[in-house]
Write a protein that holds these residues in place. Structure first.
Motif, PDB file in Angstrom:
ATOM      1  N   ILE A  36       0.840  -1.199   0.000  1.00  0.00           N
ATOM      2  CA  ILE A  36       0.000   0.000   0.000  1.00  0.00           C
ATOM      3  C   ILE A  36       0.872   1.245   0.000  1.00  0.00           C
ATOM      4  O   ILE A  36       1.770   1.389   0.827  1.00  0.00           O
ATOM      5  CB  ILE A  36      -0.945   0.011   1.214  1.00  0.00           C
ATOM      6  CG1 ILE A  36      -1.905  -1.176   1.141  1.00  0.00           C
ATOM      7  CG2 ILE A  36      -1.727   1.318   1.280  1.00  0.00           C
ATOM      8  CD1 ILE A  36      -2.808  -1.320   2.360  1.00  0.00           C
ATOM      9  N   CYS A  37       0.598   2.139  -0.928  1.00  0.00           N
ATOM     10  CA  CYS A  37       1.325   3.398  -1.051  1.00  0.00           C
ATOM     11  C   CYS A  37       0.479   4.527  -0.465  1.00  0.00           C
ATOM     12  O   CYS A  37      -0.745   4.413  -0.369  1.00  0.00           O
ATOM     13  CB  CYS A  37       1.630   3.661  -2.522  1.00  0.00           C
ATOM     14  SG  CYS A  37       2.289   5.303  -2.881  1.00  0.00           S
ATOM     15  N   PHE A 323      -6.253  -1.724   4.636  1.00  0.00           N
ATOM     16  CA  PHE A 323      -6.147  -0.277   4.452  1.00  0.00           C
ATOM     17  C   PHE A 323      -6.390   0.463   5.768  1.00  0.00           C
ATOM     18  O   PHE A 323      -5.740   1.469   6.051  1.00  0.00           O
ATOM     19  CB  PHE A 323      -7.112   0.209   3.370  1.00  0.00           C
ATOM     20  CG  PHE A 323      -6.543   0.150   1.983  1.00  0.00           C
ATOM     21  CD1 PHE A 323      -5.937   1.257   1.412  1.00  0.00           C
ATOM     22  CD2 PHE A 323      -6.597  -1.026   1.246  1.00  0.00           C
ATOM     23  CE1 PHE A 323      -5.393   1.205   0.136  1.00  0.00           C
ATOM     24  CE2 PHE A 323      -6.060  -1.093  -0.042  1.00  0.00           C
ATOM     25  CZ  PHE A 323      -5.452   0.027  -0.596  1.00  0.00           C
ATOM     26  N   GLU A 324      -7.314  -0.031   6.570  1.00  0.00           N
ATOM     27  CA  GLU A 324      -7.564   0.601   7.872  1.00  0.00           C
ATOM     28  C   GLU A 324      -6.356   0.431   8.788  1.00  0.00           C
ATOM     29  O   GLU A 324      -5.970   1.361   9.502  1.00  0.00           O
ATOM     30  CB  GLU A 324      -8.814  -0.001   8.513  1.00  0.00           C
ATOM     31  CG  GLU A 324     -10.116   0.383   7.833  1.00  0.00           C
ATOM     32  CD  GLU A 324     -10.434   1.866   7.961  1.00  0.00           C
ATOM     33  OE1 GLU A 324     -10.032   2.492   8.951  1.00  0.00           O
ATOM     34  OE2 GLU A 324     -11.093   2.405   7.039  1.00  0.00           O
ATOM     35  N   MET A 325      -5.751  -0.745   8.758  1.00  0.00           N
ATOM     36  CA  MET A 325      -4.556  -0.977   9.559  1.00  0.00           C
ATOM     37  C   MET A 325      -3.426  -0.057   9.121  1.00  0.00           C
ATOM     38  O   MET A 325      -2.695   0.509   9.941  1.00  0.00           O
ATOM     39  CB  MET A 325      -4.113  -2.439   9.461  1.00  0.00           C
ATOM     40  CG  MET A 325      -2.827  -2.766  10.232  1.00  0.00           C
ATOM     41  SD  MET A 325      -2.300  -4.482   9.993  1.00  0.00           S
ATOM     42  CE  MET A 325      -3.637  -5.345  10.810  1.00  0.00           C
ATOM     43  N   ASP A 326      -3.300   0.112   7.795  1.00  0.00           N
ATOM     44  CA  ASP A 326      -2.240   0.962   7.268  1.00  0.00           C
ATOM     45  C   ASP A 326      -2.393   2.403   7.750  1.00  0.00           C
ATOM     46  O   ASP A 326      -1.398   3.096   7.965  1.00  0.00           O
ATOM     47  CB  ASP A 326      -2.258   0.908   5.739  1.00  0.00           C
ATOM     48  CG  ASP A 326      -1.127   1.704   5.117  1.00  0.00           C
ATOM     49  OD1 ASP A 326       0.038   1.282   5.238  1.00  0.00           O
ATOM     50  OD2 ASP A 326      -1.397   2.769   4.520  1.00  0.00           O
ATOM     51  N   LEU A 327      -3.629   2.848   7.937  1.00  0.00           N
ATOM     52  CA  LEU A 327      -3.876   4.213   8.407  1.00  0.00           C
ATOM     53  C   LEU A 327      -3.298   4.457   9.797  1.00  0.00           C
ATOM     54  O   LEU A 327      -2.938   5.586  10.136  1.00  0.00           O
ATOM     55  CB  LEU A 327      -5.378   4.500   8.430  1.00  0.00           C
ATOM     56  CG  LEU A 327      -6.031   4.898   7.104  1.00  0.00           C
ATOM     57  CD1 LEU A 327      -7.549   4.942   7.263  1.00  0.00           C
ATOM     58  CD2 LEU A 327      -5.506   6.241   6.632  1.00  0.00           C
ATOM     59  N   LYS A 333       5.998  -0.183   5.777  1.00  0.00           N
ATOM     60  CA  LYS A 333       5.079  -0.516   4.701  1.00  0.00           C
ATOM     61  C   LYS A 333       4.103  -1.618   5.117  1.00  0.00           C
ATOM     62  O   LYS A 333       4.467  -2.572   5.805  1.00  0.00           O
ATOM     63  CB  LYS A 333       5.865  -1.005   3.480  1.00  0.00           C
ATOM     64  CG  LYS A 333       6.823   0.024   2.915  1.00  0.00           C
ATOM     65  CD  LYS A 333       6.088   1.126   2.177  1.00  0.00           C
ATOM     66  CE  LYS A 333       5.439   0.590   0.921  1.00  0.00           C
ATOM     67  NZ  LYS A 333       4.682   1.656   0.202  1.00  0.00           N
ATOM     68  N   THR A 334       2.869  -1.480   4.650  1.00  0.00           N
ATOM     69  CA  THR A 334       1.876  -2.529   4.815  1.00  0.00           C
ATOM     70  C   THR A 334       1.897  -3.412   3.572  1.00  0.00           C
ATOM     71  O   THR A 334       1.616  -2.940   2.462  1.00  0.00           O
ATOM     72  CB  THR A 334       0.466  -1.934   5.015  1.00  0.00           C
ATOM     73  OG1 THR A 334       0.456  -1.143   6.203  1.00  0.00           O
ATOM     74  CG2 THR A 334      -0.581  -3.042   5.129  1.00  0.00           C
TER      75      THR A 334
END
Length: 340
Positions: A36-37, A323-327, A333-334
């Motif tokens: 995820i970028c 995506f929620e975790m990445d936030l 990096k996720t």
């Protein structure tokens, strides 16, 4: 054949689209590991302006990723070959302008479907084979590494040759990779990192010196600089670079900002500074990056520290959860294992 494409249709909402594709002359690749970028995250969380979202959605996200070849009509790549997928897709060639700067080029997950698909159809020149020693989770964000490699190539071609000290502004993923690559490509150059988060700066053990931007000693100067901050923070970063850089130095801004920033143009003129824009990357940058990693295997140990989490995707809800975790991830990096 019918291909399933996992598209973002509105912020935080994914849906499956079904697209009929012919085998044609494209190589068919099954994505296996994606990353995820920040750009993907801005679409997912709705942080792009309304007009942009309405124009570009629905769209499959992710432009960082690798996969395995499942079909090559020309037989050049064997079935099962691991490859890194190149998101930039030029539609013409220009003897002066690079493929990533041509306005006609298409870029996946920016107006065109990215790699969140069951299968991705790519030209041969949009793939680079990987070597066995390269861990797939690290390989998932090679595209981000090529951003640094591309900028360094532009620096090499355009900056003057006094390179005793290079500064890198930014303590995030791009700053980490840029600093790491500079240290290995210019081993006799002092590379200094400037950031604002001490816990992030602790990861830059390979840099010659590390400074918090609020406590820089008065004696510190640099010959050239890379700005990897982005956002509104790029304004203060570039202006701090202008203060510390020696006359006729080169500044490479890499951080993307959604809004215009104000720069101290008076000192740019007085010092005779050069600013070199650098955005995205092309085929040659991917080849350079893969070869660089192959020839400097110890770099992989440092890159391993950039992996914040690895998430297995088996359904649409898993995509949302990742995506929620990445936030909430403050470092690294996720990575997504694409098992859907």
């Amino acid at each position: 054949m019918i291909n399933q494409v996992y598209r973002l249709v509105s912020p935080r909402q994914f849906e499956i689209a079904y697209k009929e594709r012919s085998l044609s002359n494209h190589v068919i690749v099954r994505p296996t590991h994606l990353s995820i970028c920040a750009a993907d995250q801005r679409y997912y969380s709705g942080k792009r302006n309304k007009a942009t979202l309405e124009k570009k959605l629905p769209m499959a996200l992710i432009h960082e990723g690798i996969g395995k070849v499942v079909h090559d009509p020309k037989g050049i790549l064997k079935v099962g070959t691991r490859v890194v997928m190149i998101p930039n897709t030029p539609t013409e060639k220009d003897e002066i302008i690079g493929e990533n700067y041509l306005r006609s080029s298409k870029f996946r997950s920016s107006g065109y479907d990215g790699f969140m698909q069951d299968y991705v159809f790519l030209r041969h020149d949009r793939l680079v084979p990987l070597f066995d020693e390269l861990d797939s989770n690290i390989a998932s964000f090679i595209e981000l590494m090529t951003i640094s490699m591309h900028a360094i190539s532009r620096f090499e071609a355009k900056a003057h040759t006094r390179r005793q000290t290079i500064g890198v502004w930014g303590d995030g993923n791009l700053g980490f990779i840029t600093t790491l690559f500079l240290k290995y490509l210019y081993p006799n150059t002092k590379v200094i990192v400037f950031g604002k988060n001490d816990y992030k700066l602790d990861h830059f053990s390979f840099a010659n010196e590390v400074y918090n931007i609020d406590t820089i000693p008065e004696h510190v100067t640099i010959d050239h600089a890379f700005e990897c901050v982005g956002g509104l923070g790029s304004q203060s970063a570039i202006n701090q670079i202008i203060d510390l850089i020696k006359p006729e130095g080169t500044i490479l801004p890499l951080g993307v900002s959604e809004y215009p920033v104000e720069l101290n143009t008076r000192m740019i003129l007085e010092k005779g500074l050069t600013m070199i824009g650098s955005s995205r990357s092309g085929y040659d940058d991917f080849v350079k990056t893969v070869n660089f990693l192959k020839n400097n295997l110890e770099v992989l140990d440092y890159l391993q520290t950039l992996i914040a989490s690895v998430n297995s995707i088996k359904c649409i809800q898993d995509i949302t959860d990742s995506f929620e975790m990445d936030l909430t991830t403050s470092w690294g990096k996720t990575v997504i294992n694409w098992n859907i």
